[in-house]
Write a protein that holds these residues in place. Structure first.
Motif, PDB file in Angstrom:
ATOM      1  N   GLN A 186       0.831  -1.209   0.000  1.00 40.91           N
ATOM      2  CA  GLN A 186       0.000   0.000   0.000  1.00 40.91           C
ATOM      3  C   GLN A 186       0.867   1.260   0.000  1.00 40.91           C
ATOM      4  N   GLN A 187       1.922   1.273   0.835  1.00 38.46           N
ATOM      5  CA  GLN A 187       2.808   2.443   0.895  1.00 38.46           C
ATOM      6  C   GLN A 187       3.618   2.592  -0.399  1.00 38.46           C
ATOM      7  N   TYR A 188       3.976   1.478  -1.037  1.00 40.85           N
ATOM      8  CA  TYR A 188       4.752   1.566  -2.273  1.00 40.85           C
ATOM      9  C   TYR A 188       3.900   2.128  -3.408  1.00 40.85           C
ATOM     10  N   ARG A 189       2.609   1.717  -3.489  1.00 40.12           N
ATOM     11  CA  ARG A 189       1.722   2.300  -4.502  1.00 40.12           C
ATOM     12  C   ARG A 189       1.496   3.782  -4.226  1.00 40.12           C
ATOM     13  N   HIS A 190       1.433   4.100  -2.949  1.00 38.66           N
ATOM     14  CA  HIS A 190       1.293   5.516  -2.589  1.00 38.66           C
ATOM     15  C   HIS A 190       2.534   6.306  -3.014  1.00 38.66           C
ATOM     16  N   PHE A 191       3.704   5.688  -2.917  1.00 37.34           N
ATOM     17  CA  PHE A 191       4.948   6.339  -3.364  1.00 37.34           C
ATOM     18  C   PHE A 191       4.934   6.595  -4.871  1.00 37.34           C
ATOM     19  N   LEU A 192       4.492   5.608  -5.658  1.00 41.62           N
ATOM     20  CA  LEU A 192       4.478   5.776  -7.110  1.00 41.62           C
ATOM     21  C   LEU A 192       3.546   6.914  -7.517  1.00 41.62           C
ATOM     22  N   GLY A 193       2.406   7.015  -6.855  1.00 38.24           N
ATOM     23  CA  GLY A 193       1.504   8.119  -7.180  1.00 38.24           C
ATOM     24  C   GLY A 193       2.071   9.463  -6.760  1.00 38.24           C
ATOM     25  N   THR A 194       2.708   9.501  -5.591  1.00 37.20           N
ATOM     26  CA  THR A 194       3.300  10.754  -5.118  1.00 37.20           C
ATOM     27  C   THR A 194       4.468  11.175  -6.006  1.00 37.20           C
ATOM     28  N   LEU A 195       5.189  10.199  -6.560  1.00 35.21           N
ATOM     29  CA  LEU A 195       6.320  10.501  -7.438  1.00 35.21           C
ATOM     30  C   LEU A 195       5.863  11.244  -8.687  1.00 35.21           C
ATOM     31  N   GLU A 196       4.741  10.825  -9.282  1.00 30.73           N
ATOM     32  CA  GLU A 196       4.243  11.504 -10.479  1.00 30.73           C
ATOM     33  C   GLU A 196       3.810  12.929 -10.148  1.00 30.73           C
ATOM     34  N   ILE A 197       3.236  13.092  -8.975  1.00 35.56           N
ATOM     35  CA  ILE A 197       2.839  14.453  -8.568  1.00 35.56           C
ATOM     36  C   ILE A 197       4.078  15.320  -8.312  1.00 35.56           C
ATOM     37  N   PHE A 198       5.101  14.717  -7.700  1.00 31.52           N
ATOM     38  CA  PHE A 198       6.322  15.471  -7.373  1.00 31.52           C
ATOM     39  C   PHE A 198       7.047  15.937  -8.637  1.00 31.52           C
ATOM     40  N   LYS A 199       7.037  15.113  -9.719  1.00 26.19           N
ATOM     41  CA  LYS A 199       7.725  15.496 -10.954  1.00 26.19           C
ATOM     42  C   LYS A 199       7.095  16.725 -11.593  1.00 26.19           C
ATOM     43  N   LEU A 200       5.818  16.970 -11.317  1.00 28.24           N
ATOM     44  CA  LEU A 200       5.161  18.142 -11.896  1.00 28.24           C
ATOM     45  C   LEU A 200       5.674  19.440 -11.280  1.00 28.24           C
ATOM     46  N   ASN A 201       6.113  19.395 -10.016  1.00 27.54           N
ATOM     47  CA  ASN A 201       6.590  20.600  -9.329  1.00 27.54           C
ATOM     48  C   ASN A 201       7.771  20.222  -8.423  1.00 27.54           C
ATOM     49  N   PRO A 202       8.967  19.989  -9.028  1.00 29.74           N
ATOM     50  CA  PRO A 202      10.107  19.533  -8.217  1.00 29.74           C
ATOM     51  C   PRO A 202      10.782  20.644  -7.413  1.00 29.74           C
ATOM     52  N   ILE A 203      10.407  21.878  -7.633  1.00 32.84           N
ATOM     53  CA  ILE A 203      11.080  22.985  -6.933  1.00 32.84           C
ATOM     54  C   ILE A 203      10.646  23.043  -5.472  1.00 32.84           C
ATOM     55  N   ASN A 236       5.608  14.624   2.328  1.00 39.56           N
ATOM     56  CA  ASN A 236       5.072  13.261   2.205  1.00 39.56           C
ATOM     57  C   ASN A 236       5.981  12.393   1.338  1.00 39.56           C
ATOM     58  N   PHE A 237       6.430  12.938   0.221  1.00 45.11           N
ATOM     59  CA  PHE A 237       7.334  12.200  -0.660  1.00 45.11           C
ATOM     60  C   PHE A 237       8.683  11.936   0.026  1.00 45.11           C
ATOM     61  N   ASP A 238       9.156  12.901   0.797  1.00 45.29           N
ATOM     62  CA  ASP A 238      10.407  12.754   1.544  1.00 45.29           C
ATOM     63  C   ASP A 238      10.329  11.576   2.507  1.00 45.29           C
ATOM     64  N   ASP A 239       9.237  11.477   3.258  1.00 45.44           N
ATOM     65  CA  ASP A 239       9.083  10.398   4.236  1.00 45.44           C
ATOM     66  C   ASP A 239       8.974   9.036   3.560  1.00 45.44           C
ATOM     67  N   LEU A 240       8.265   8.986   2.415  1.00 47.43           N
ATOM     68  CA  LEU A 240       8.101   7.710   1.718  1.00 47.43           C
ATOM     69  C   LEU A 240       9.428   7.199   1.154  1.00 47.43           C
ATOM     70  N   VAL A 241      10.249   8.103   0.612  1.00 47.76           N
ATOM     71  CA  VAL A 241      11.553   7.699   0.076  1.00 47.76           C
ATOM     72  C   VAL A 241      12.444   7.142   1.183  1.00 47.76           C
ATOM     73  N   THR A 242      12.455   7.814   2.324  1.00 50.82           N
ATOM     74  CA  THR A 242      13.272   7.347   3.450  1.00 50.82           C
ATOM     75  C   THR A 242      12.772   6.003   3.967  1.00 50.82           C
ATOM     76  N   PHE A 243      11.451   5.852   4.045  1.00 50.79           N
ATOM     77  CA  PHE A 243      10.852   4.609   4.561  1.00 50.79           C
ATOM     78  C   PHE A 243      11.182   3.424   3.658  1.00 50.79           C
ATOM     79  N   ILE A 244      10.984   3.572   2.346  1.00 51.65           N
ATOM     80  CA  ILE A 244      11.200   2.451   1.424  1.00 51.65           C
ATOM     81  C   ILE A 244      12.685   2.088   1.354  1.00 51.65           C
ATOM     82  N   SER A 245      13.580   3.087   1.403  1.00 51.74           N
ATOM     83  CA  SER A 245      15.018   2.790   1.369  1.00 51.74           C
ATOM     84  C   SER A 245      15.470   2.013   2.603  1.00 51.74           C
TER      85      SER A 245
END
Length: 710
Positions: free
Chosen positions: A32-49, A54-63
Motif C-alpha cells: 500500500q505504501q509503495y503504490r502511494h509512493f508511485l503516485g506521489t512521485l508523479e505528482i512530485f515530478k510536476l513541481n520539483p522545486i 510526504n514524498f520525503d518520508d516515503l523515500v526514506t521509509f522504502i530505502s
C-alpha cells in the motif's frame, strides 16, 4: 502477532520497525505504501522545486526496508536515479539531499551497483550546492576506500579513473575542482597511488584553464614531500632527553608535578623507541611516477612564460619545474636565464627563487649554462655594498648550486669568493668557509694551495670526475681494513693445519704487495697526524696567515705533494690487494660494519672535529640558504636569558628589602609604609611642591654652602 492497522498508514517509523521484525506479516501494508509512493512521485515530478514532506518520508521509509521485499523494490533505485539525472539542477536542495542519502542506503545494502551510483554522484558535482558536493566527495572517497580494503578491484578502478579523466576536462569549474581533489585524496590514502592517476593529474590538471584546478594539481606535486620534511624535522626537534629528565628529578625536590612530568617523558621515550624500531615506510611522491617528465617540464615552462597569473602561482610553476629538472636530471637551458631576472636582493621571496635555482642544478647540466647564474648571484648579493645577511645568503645559495653542479664554478670566481673567509661578519665568514670545504672534497685543484687543507685518505682515493663521466667502483670501497684480519685468519689456519689443505680455506694474501701498504696507510694516517698539525692547520678552524717568503711556501708545498704522491701509491697497492680479497671472500655483516667505520675515518682528518655533511637530498632545504650564523640581540632566547639572570637573587614570591642582615630592625622610613595614614598626614603635607621663589632661595643657599666648602 497483534496488528495495529488503525495507526500504521500514518506512522511510518512504527511500520518500519514492525516490517524489519516480521516482513511477511506486513507485506500488504508495504504494498500500500509503495503504490502511494508511485503516485506521489508523479505528482512530485510536476513541481520539483517545492519541498514535498510526504514524498520525503516515503523515500526514506522504502530505502530502509527495501531489502525485505527485493521483488517489489526491484525498480525503486532506478526511479530515484532517473529523478536525479533529469531534475538534478531544478530539485529542491532538501529533497535532493534526501534522495542522495536514500541511494547511499541502498548502496550499503547492495541493491544498486557501485559503479552506476559513483558515476551519478560525479555528475551531481555540477550542482550549485556546496554542502551536497562536500558530502558527495566524502562518500566517494570512503566508498572507493572500502571497495579496495581487502583487495584492489583493478577493473572498477580503471573504469572510475577513465570517468574521472573526462570529469577533469569538464567545463564546470566546481566539478573539475572536486574531481581533482578526490583523486589527490585517494592517492594520499594509498588507494589510487599508481602511475595512471599521477599522469592524469600531470597531463590534464596542471594545464587546466581553470586556475583552481591547476593550483591544486601543482600543489599535489609539492605538498606531499613538504609534509614529509616537516614531519621529519619535527621528529628530530622533539627528541626526548630521558636521562636529563631523570637527573633533574633525582636532584630537585620531589613533588607530584615533577613526578608527573617524568612519567610523561618516559612515555614519550617509549614511543620514540618504538618508532625507531619500526621499519621505514617509503611513500614515493607523484613526481617520480611521471611518464614523460621532459615533455611536461617544457610545457609547464611554456605555460609559465605566457601566463598572467598571480605571483604565487608563478612561484608554484618554478618550484615544480625545478624539482622535475633536478630529480629526473632534465635539460631545460632556457630556464636558467629566465630565473636570473628575479635574482635581486629586493625581490619578494628571493630565497625561494635561489632555492629553485639550486634544485634545477645537477651534474648533467653543462657548467657553462649554470655559470651565469653564479655570476649574477655574486654581482647582486656577494658585494660589500649589501648587508652581511644578504652576502651570507648569496654564498649559501652558491654553495648549494655548486654541490649539485661543481663544474659550474670558475677558478677566478671561486678564489674571489674564498677571500671572504676572513670577513669581519661571522655569517659571511662561515658561508665562505663552507664553500671552501665543499671544493676541498669536489675539486681541490680550483682552490688556492693554502685553501686546500690537509688531504684525507678519501680525497686521495677520489678521482676527478669530468663532465658526463661515470666512475664505477672496481672493488668494495674500504675493504682494505679487512686485509689485516684476513692475514691473522690465514696465519692461524696455517699453524693449525699445516699438513692438510681443505677446500673453502681463506685465500692467503700475506705475500701480496698491497697488504703491508694497507697497514702503512693506516699507520701513516695515525702517526703522521702530529707532524701535519705542526706544519699546517685546518683552514676552517683558524684564520689565514701568509708566510714571509714565497720560497719557503713553495718548499712546503713540494714536500706535501711528495707525501701525497707516496700516499696515493700506497693506496693504489692496498686497493689491488683489497680487490683480490673481495673476489675470493664473501663478506659478512660484521665485515661491512668495519668497512663503514673505515670509510668514515677516511673522510675525517685527525684535526677535524666532525665529518662533512651527508649526500645531497632530492630537494634543497630553505634553511640551508637562509642559514645565518650570527646571534640576534633581540631574539626571544636572549631576552629570556636576561630575564632569568635578573631572577637569580630574588626569592620566589614577595618583596625583598635591601637589608644585609635579615634579623636587624627596620628603619623609620620602612616602618612608615605600614603606618596608618592619619599618623603620617603631617609629613605627607610637607611633600607639597615648592613655589618658584622657594626653589630660588633653596638653590642660592646650596650654592653659597658649596662656595664656603671650597
Amino acid at each position: 502477532m497483534v496488528r495495529h492497522n488503525n495507526q500504521l498508514p500514518d506512522n511510518l517509523p512504527q511500520l518500519q520497525n514492525l516490517i524489519k521484525r516480521d516482513p511477511e506479516s506486513y507485506r500488504d501494508e508495504f504494498d500500500q505504501q509503495y503504490r502511494h509512493f508511485l503516485g506521489t512521485l508523479e505528482i512530485f515530478k510536476l513541481n520539483p522545486i517545492d519541498e514535498n514532506k510526504n514524498f520525503d518520508d516515503l523515500v526514506t521509509f522504502i530505502s530502509q526496508v527495501a531489502q525485505c521485499y527485493p521483488d517489489v523494490c526491484l525498480k525503486f533505485p532506478q526511479l530515484l536515479v532517473d529523478v536525479l539525472k533529469d531534475l538534478s539542477t531544478t530539485l529542491n536542495p532538501a529533497m535532493r539531499s534526501t534522495i542522495v542519502k536514500a541511494l547511499i542506503n541502498l548502496r550499503n545494502k547492495n541493491l544498486i551497483p557501485a559503479l552506476d551510483l559513483l558515476e551519478l554522484f560525479f555528475q551531481l558535482l555540477r550542482c550549485p550546492d556546496k554542502s551536497l558536493r562536500t558530502f558527495l566527495q566524502n562518500h566517494i572517497i570512503n566508498d572507493i576506500k572500502n571497495m579496495n580494503a581487502k583487495h584492489k578491484d583493478m577493473k572498477l578502478n580503471s573504469t572510475l579513473q577513465n570517468f574521472m579523466y573526462s570529469m577533469l576536462k569538464e567545463a564546470n569549474p566546481k566539478a573539475a575542482k572536486m574531481s581533482v581533489d578526490i583523486m589527490i585524496e585517494l592517492f594520499k590514502k594509498n588507494i589510487w597511488n599508481d602511475a595512471k592517476t599521477v599522469n592524469v593529474i600531470a597531463s590534464v590538471g596542471c594545464f587546466s584553464s581553470i586556475t583552481k584546478v591547476m593550483v591544486a594539481s601543482l600543489k599535489f606535486f609539492l605538498g606531499h614531500d613538504e609534509e614529509d620534511q616537516k614531519n621529519s624535522d619535527s621528529e628530530s626537534d622533539n627528541e626526548v632527553d630521558l636521562k636529563g629528565a631523570m637527573l633533574v628529578n633525582r636532584v630537585n625536590k620531589k613533588t607530584k608535578k615533577r613526578q608527573k612530568q617524568l612519567d610523561m617523558v618516559k612515555k614519550q621515550a617509549v614511543k620514540a623507541m618504538k618508532k625507531k624500531n619500526k621499519a621505514e615506510h617509503f611513500n614515493f611522491s607523484g613526481i617520480h611516477l611521471i611518464h614523460n617528465p621532459q615533455g611536461m617540464v617544457e610545457d609547464l615552462f611554456k605555460q609559465l612564460q605566457g601566463s598572467n597569473e598571480r605571483f604565487e602561482v608563478k612561484m608554484m610553476h618554478l618550484d615544480v619545474i625545478s624539482r622535475l629538472i633536478g630529480i629526473h636530471e632534465l635539460f631545460l637551458f632556457s630556464f636558467y636565464p629566465y630565473i636570473t631576472r628575479f635574482l635581486q636582493p629586493h625581490q619578494r621571496l628571493v630565497t625561494r627563487i635561489l632555492q629553485f635555482a639550486a634544485q634545477a642544478s645537477h651534474e648533467l647540466v653543462p657548467g657553462d649554462i649554470v655559470e651565469p647564474v653564479l655570476k649574477v648571484i655574486a654581482n647582486n648579493f656577494i658585494t660589500e655594498r649589501n648587508s652581511s645577511d644578504v652576502m651570507a645568503i648569496g654564498l649559501n645559495a652558491t654553495r648549494e648550486i655548486c654541490a649539485r653542479c661543481p663544474l659550474a664554478m670558475g677558478e677566478d670566481l671561486l678564489r674571489d669568493l674564498t677571500m671572504y673567509k676572513t670577513y669581519k661578519d661571522k655569517s659571511v665568514m662561515m658561508a665562505a668557509r663552507s664553500l671552501i670545504m665543499l671544493y676541498r672534497e669536489q675539486l681541490p685543484a680550483l682552490l688556492h694551495k693554502r685553501d686546500r687543507g690537509r688531504t684525507t685518505v678519501a680525497q686521495a682515493e677520489r678521482k676527478i670526475k669530468e663532465y658526463g663521466a661515470v666512475l664505477p667502483s672496481e672493488n668494495v670501497p674500504g675493504a682494505e681494513i679487512l686485509l689485516k684480519q684476513a692475514k691473522e685468519v690465514d696465519v692461524d689456519e696455517n699453524e693449525s693445519s699445516s699438513d692438510s689443505e681443505e677446500d673453502g680455506n681463506w685465500v692467503d694474501v700475506s705475500h701480496s704487495d698491497g697488504e703491508d701498504n694497507g697497514e702503512d696507510v693506516e699507520e701513516d694516517d695515525e702517526e703522521g697526524s702530529d707532524d701535519d698539525d705542526d706544519e699546517e692547520g685546518d683552514e676552517s678552524d683558524e684564520d689565514d696567515e701568509e708566510d714571509d717568503s714565497e720560497d719557503e711556501e713553495e718548499e712546503q708545498t713540494d714536500k706535501t705533494e711528495k707525501k701525497i704522491s707516496k700516499k696515493e701509491a700506497k693506496i693504489l697497492s692496498a686497493q689491488e690487494a683489497a680487490q683480490e680479497l673481495a673476489l675470493t671472500r664473501i663478506f659478512t655483516d660484521e665485515d661491512f660494519k668495519k668497512i663503514d667505520m673505515a670509510n668514515v675515518k677516511k673522510a675525517v682528518t685527525n684535526s677535524r672535529k666532525r665529518p662533512l655533511e651527508a649526500e645531497k637530498s632530492e630537494f634543497v632545504k630553505l634553511d640551508k640558504i637562509e642559514m645565518i650564523y650570527k646571534k640576534r640581540k633581540h631574539d626571544k632566547e636572549s631576552r629570556l636569558e636576561t630575564v632569568m639572570k635578573g631572577r637569580t637573587d630574588r626569592s620566589q614570591f614577595g618583596f625583598k628589602d635591601n637589608r644585609k642582615n635579615e634579623h636587624s630592625s627596620k628603619t623609620n622610613r620602612e616602618k612608615s609604609k605600614n603606618k596608618n595614614y592619619q599618623m603620617m598626614r603631617q609629613k605627607a603635607r610637607g611633600k607639597v611642591k615648592k613655589s618658584f621663589k622657594d626653589k630660588q632661595v633653596a638653590l642660592r643657599k646650596h650654592l653659597l654652602q658649596q662656595k664656603k666648602m671650597r
